[in-house]
Design an enzyme around this catalytic site. Sequence first.
Site, PDB file in Angstrom:
ATOM      1  N   ASP A   1      49.690  23.228  25.091  1.00  0.00           N
ATOM      2  CA  ASP A   1      50.253  21.893  25.792  1.00  0.00           C
ATOM      3  C   ASP A   1      51.247  21.044  24.939  1.00  0.00           C
ATOM      4  OD1 ASP A   1      48.470  21.065  23.754  1.00  0.00           O
ATOM      5  OD2 ASP A   1      47.322  19.896  24.910  1.00  0.00           O
TER       6      ASP A   1
ATOM      7  N   GLU B   1      42.887  24.073  13.031  1.00  0.00           N
ATOM      8  CA  GLU B   1      44.512  23.008  12.811  1.00  0.00           C
ATOM      9  C   GLU B   1      44.486  22.356  11.667  1.00  0.00           C
ATOM     10  OE1 GLU B   1      46.653  21.830  16.276  1.00  0.00           O
ATOM     11  OE2 GLU B   1      48.128  20.741  15.114  1.00  0.00           O
TER      12      GLU B   1
HETATM   13  O1  KIV Z   1      49.438  23.295  22.193  1.00  0.00           O
HETATM   14  C1  KIV Z   1      49.580  24.188  21.285  1.00  0.00           C
HETATM   15  O2  KIV Z   1      50.807  24.399  20.956  1.00  0.00           O
HETATM   16  C2  KIV Z   1      48.848  24.106  20.059  1.00  0.00           C
HETATM   17  C3  KIV Z   1      49.150  24.724  18.866  1.00  0.00           C
HETATM   18  C4  KIV Z   1      49.472  23.634  18.001  1.00  0.00           C
HETATM   19  C5  KIV Z   1      48.165  25.761  18.139  1.00  0.00           C
HETATM   20  O3  KIV Z   1      47.719  24.090  20.244  1.00  0.00           O
END
Ligand code: KIV
Length: 266
Positions: free
Chosen positions: A45, A183
């Site tokens: 997202d 993260e």
């Molecule tokens: O939305 C995304 O790209 C993610 C990454 C930061 C892992 O969740």
Amino acid sequence: MSKVTTQDFSRKKSDGRKITMLTAYDYPFARIVDEAGIDAILVGDSLGMVVQGLENTLPVTMDEMIYHTKLVSRAAKNAMVIGDMPFMSYQAGIDDSVRNAGRFLKEAGASAVKLEGGPEIADKIRALTRSNIPVMAHIGLTPQSIHRMGGYKVQGKTEESAQKLVEDALIIEDSGAFSLLLEAIPMDLAKEIAEKLSIPVIGIGAGPYCDGQVLVLHDVIGMFDRFVPKFVKRYANLKEEALNAIRTYREEIEKGIFPGEDQSFK
Ligand code: KIV
């Protein structure tokens, strides 16, 4: 080569081989990521920020995620495609989460979904797993909780919050998730979690000891420069290259160089 599966993820962890992941949001880039041999493409997202130009990921809708996941699935011959469940597509209840996660597999060609959260989403992870929808859970810095966290900050820095992340990770594993994404947490904490869990642990800003790594494609290739997190390593500067190419194109039109005879019909 056949499509990467959740079993391949587990095998890689038990063999001590690193899992590679990258985001992609459209057909041309997903083809490149797939051709490069990346194990899994996350249709994140994060597209709200790097493709739609939004301030954060909260306004991204299910229909937008399904659209982008379809484009990526069309391109991914080998990489596993993971659809990222957007804000409010799973928080309100189990029925919502099963219906919306199911759309990623049924309509958009994904093989798995990703959800942000710890124990509070354990019931949803169980329900999805029971419905044969593999789940990657995401803890640490969870961008959908930006307003609760008060910004994009490194998580798990105090002993208490680190301990909570370890406990959350164990609950997630117990709920049936096939993988866990961490993260922006200290690398030693990520190491402890990766060692404690039998499911693969993928890191973004979580140091080198995770079982695999993921980054946002537009950060890796230099297509997004509004801000660059510390954990990003830029491997190319495509914005600069595109800018130079488009400037040259403009100048050649203005000077009457393009189109030349080669680009014209007789
Ligand atoms: O939305 C995304 O790209 C993610 C990454 C930061 C892992 O969740």
